[in-house]
Design a protein around this motif. Structure first.
Motif, short mmCIF file in Angstrom:
data_model
loop_
_atom_site.label_atom_id
_atom_site.label_comp_id
_atom_site.label_asym_id
_atom_site.label_seq_id
_atom_site.Cartn_x
_atom_site.Cartn_y
_atom_site.Cartn_z
N ASN A 200 42.63 41.85 31.80
CA ASN A 200 41.78 41.30 32.86
C ASN A 200 42.57 41.00 34.12
O ASN A 200 42.24 40.08 34.87
N PHE A 201 43.63 41.77 34.35
CA PHE A 201 44.56 41.45 35.44
C PHE A 201 43.85 41.19 36.77
O PHE A 201 44.07 40.16 37.42
N ALA A 202 42.99 42.11 37.21
CA ALA A 202 42.38 41.98 38.54
C ALA A 202 41.56 40.70 38.64
O ALA A 202 41.63 39.98 39.65
N ALA A 203 40.80 40.38 37.59
CA ALA A 203 39.97 39.17 37.61
C ALA A 203 40.85 37.92 37.59
O ALA A 203 40.56 36.92 38.28
N GLU A 204 41.93 37.96 36.84
CA GLU A 204 42.83 36.79 36.77
C GLU A 204 43.53 36.57 38.11
O GLU A 204 43.72 35.43 38.54
N LEU A 205 43.89 37.66 38.78
CA LEU A 205 44.52 37.53 40.10
C LEU A 205 43.51 36.93 41.09
O LEU A 205 43.85 36.02 41.86
N ALA A 206 42.29 37.41 41.05
CA ALA A 206 41.26 36.88 41.95
C ALA A 206 41.05 35.39 41.71
O ALA A 206 40.96 34.60 42.66
N ALA A 207 41.03 34.98 40.44
CA ALA A 207 40.83 33.56 40.12
C ALA A 207 42.00 32.71 40.61
O ALA A 207 41.82 31.55 40.99
N ALA A 208 43.21 33.29 40.63
CA ALA A 208 44.39 32.54 41.07
C ALA A 208 44.49 32.47 42.59
O ALA A 208 45.32 31.73 43.12
N CYS A 209 43.64 33.25 43.29
CA CYS A 209 43.67 33.27 44.76
C CYS A 209 42.29 32.91 45.30
O CYS A 209 41.63 33.74 45.94
N PRO A 210 41.83 31.67 45.08
CA PRO A 210 40.47 31.31 45.48
C PRO A 210 40.25 31.41 46.99
O PRO A 210 39.11 31.62 47.43
N ASP A 211 41.31 31.30 47.79
CA ASP A 211 41.17 31.42 49.25
C ASP A 211 41.62 32.78 49.76
O ASP A 211 41.94 32.92 50.96
N GLY A 212 41.70 33.77 48.90
CA GLY A 212 42.14 35.09 49.31
C GLY A 212 43.65 35.17 49.46
O GLY A 212 44.38 34.25 49.08
#
Ligand code: NDP
Length: 338
Positions: A200-212
């Motif tokens: 789930n790499f892409a989703a986990e990265l997105a979750a770790a960058c809530p402000d982009g």
């Protein structure tokens, strides 16, 4: 004297057959020269590029020539008034060999008794300088912004993230495996670190960058960059430092051509994408780096992890592993004992 030469050019990932170990007589320095005894040899991703004869920013290593590399050496014999026996130097004209003769030019003095001589190959040398300039000059992070960097536990990535923290940014690392990710958070002080091998790499990265993402320090390319693209903010900066996921590639990746999509995004979000070759572009600014980094190290603000492997004969296998992410920290070969 033992040395490793380039025996053949790799197609795809290098193999041990591309290297040849040779034994020769120890060279003798003439007047004005020194005999250097190699203590540490740096292994770095750029070496893959020099094994290939594709056109690049630097000349390839010729077949039969000693593999190129930065080394930290001690002067064993001196026929030069400026160098004393036992003194330490950083050299780029020795490469993968246990002894070499050198003139004074191109040798950087490290002193009679440096506390961490091998650091000159990593955090206090080329990789550290790369992180410092790429992040601060091109990335130009502001406090509160989000920085993302992959190869997060390597000498470049680890330094990028820690300087980012010193500048007040939120730092998200990307690394291969749980141990490296834990190290990035617990030792290096990153806010988060995502495993690029996770399903789930892409989703986990997105979750770790809530402000982009405001600064994406590009070390790897490939699937990691794919996951970064949708998270880039307006006015994001991308220092393009390396693309290690592509160094062994023999053709373009499969799948639809997304170049026009990317260019559209660069346009509408006014994203700055800038490549750099550290000494060509920033050699004149080495002093700034040296001053800041020695101070940060002395104050304990920068942590540094090395992986020191014994024996010149193991350098080929270790370089092959580096290109697959097998190293954990700055990879250095101990060639001789001090
Ligand atoms: P590292 O010690 O970090 O080693 C490379 C790391 O890259 C591996 O450990 C691995 O880490 C990661 N990696 C390898 N393959 C992949 C892949 N397919 N996908 C994602 N990650 C991968 O190297 P450095 O810190 O020395 O260098 C980092 C980058 O900086 C390189 O691209 C290098 O070429 C570049 N560079 C550029 C310079 C310049 O002047 N432009 C100067 C110096 C370095 P993990 O297991 O965590 O994925």
């Amino acid at each position: 004297n033992r040395r490793i030469v380039l025996a053949s050019r790799p197609v795809g990932a290098p193999t041990s057959d591309n290297f040849r170990l040779e034994t020769l007589a120890k060279p003798e320095p003439k007047q004005g020269e020194v005999l250097l005894r190699t203590i540490y040899l740096s292994l770095d991703p750029y070496m893959r590029g020099r094994m290939s004869d594709a056109k690049s920013y630097a000349e390839p290593v010729a077949l039969g020539e000693v593999m190129i590399g930065g080394t930290v050496c001690q002067v064993e014999v001196s026929n030069h008034p400026d160098f004393a026996v036992g003194e330490w130097v950083l050299a780029y004209n020795v490469g993968w060999q246990s002894y070499a003769v050198s003139g004074a030019e191109g040798l950087l003095k490290l002193g009679a008794n440096p506390s961490h001589p091998s650091y000159a190959l990593g955090v206090m040398g080329m990789p550290g300088f790369t992180a410092y300039m790429g992040l601060l000059d091109i990335g130009a992070p502001k406090a509160g912004e989000t920085i993302v960097v992959a190869a997060a536990t390597g000498p470049v990535g680890a330094t990028v993230g820690q300087i980012g923290k010193l500048k007040g940014a939120r730092v998200v690392g990307i690394a291969g495996g749980a141990d490296k990710c834990r190290h990035a958070v617990e030792v290096l002080g990153f806010d988060a670190c995502i495993d690029h091998k996770s399903a789930n790499f892409a989703a986990e990265l997105a979750a770790a960058c809530p402000d982009g993402i405001d600064v994406y320090f590009e070390n790897v390319g490939g699937a990691v960059f794919d996951a970064v693209i949708p998270l880039l903010n307006t006015n994001a900066r991308i220092p393009v430092c390396g693309l290690i996921s592509q160094y062994n590639a023999t053709e373009l990746p499969a799948g639809p051509d997304r170049l026009s999509l990317l260019m559209g995004l660069i346009l509408t979000k006014r994203i700055k994408v800038q490549g750099f070759i550290i000494f060509d572009d920033y050699g004149h600014r080495y002093g700034e780096f040296e001053q800041d980094m020695s101070q940060w190290l002395a104050e304990g603000k920068i942590q540094y992890r090395e992986q020191i492997e014994q024996g010149l004969e193991n350098a080929p296998e270790q370089l092959i592993g580096l290109l697959e992410g097998k190293n954990f920290g700055k990879l250095v070969i101990q060639v001789n004992q001090p």
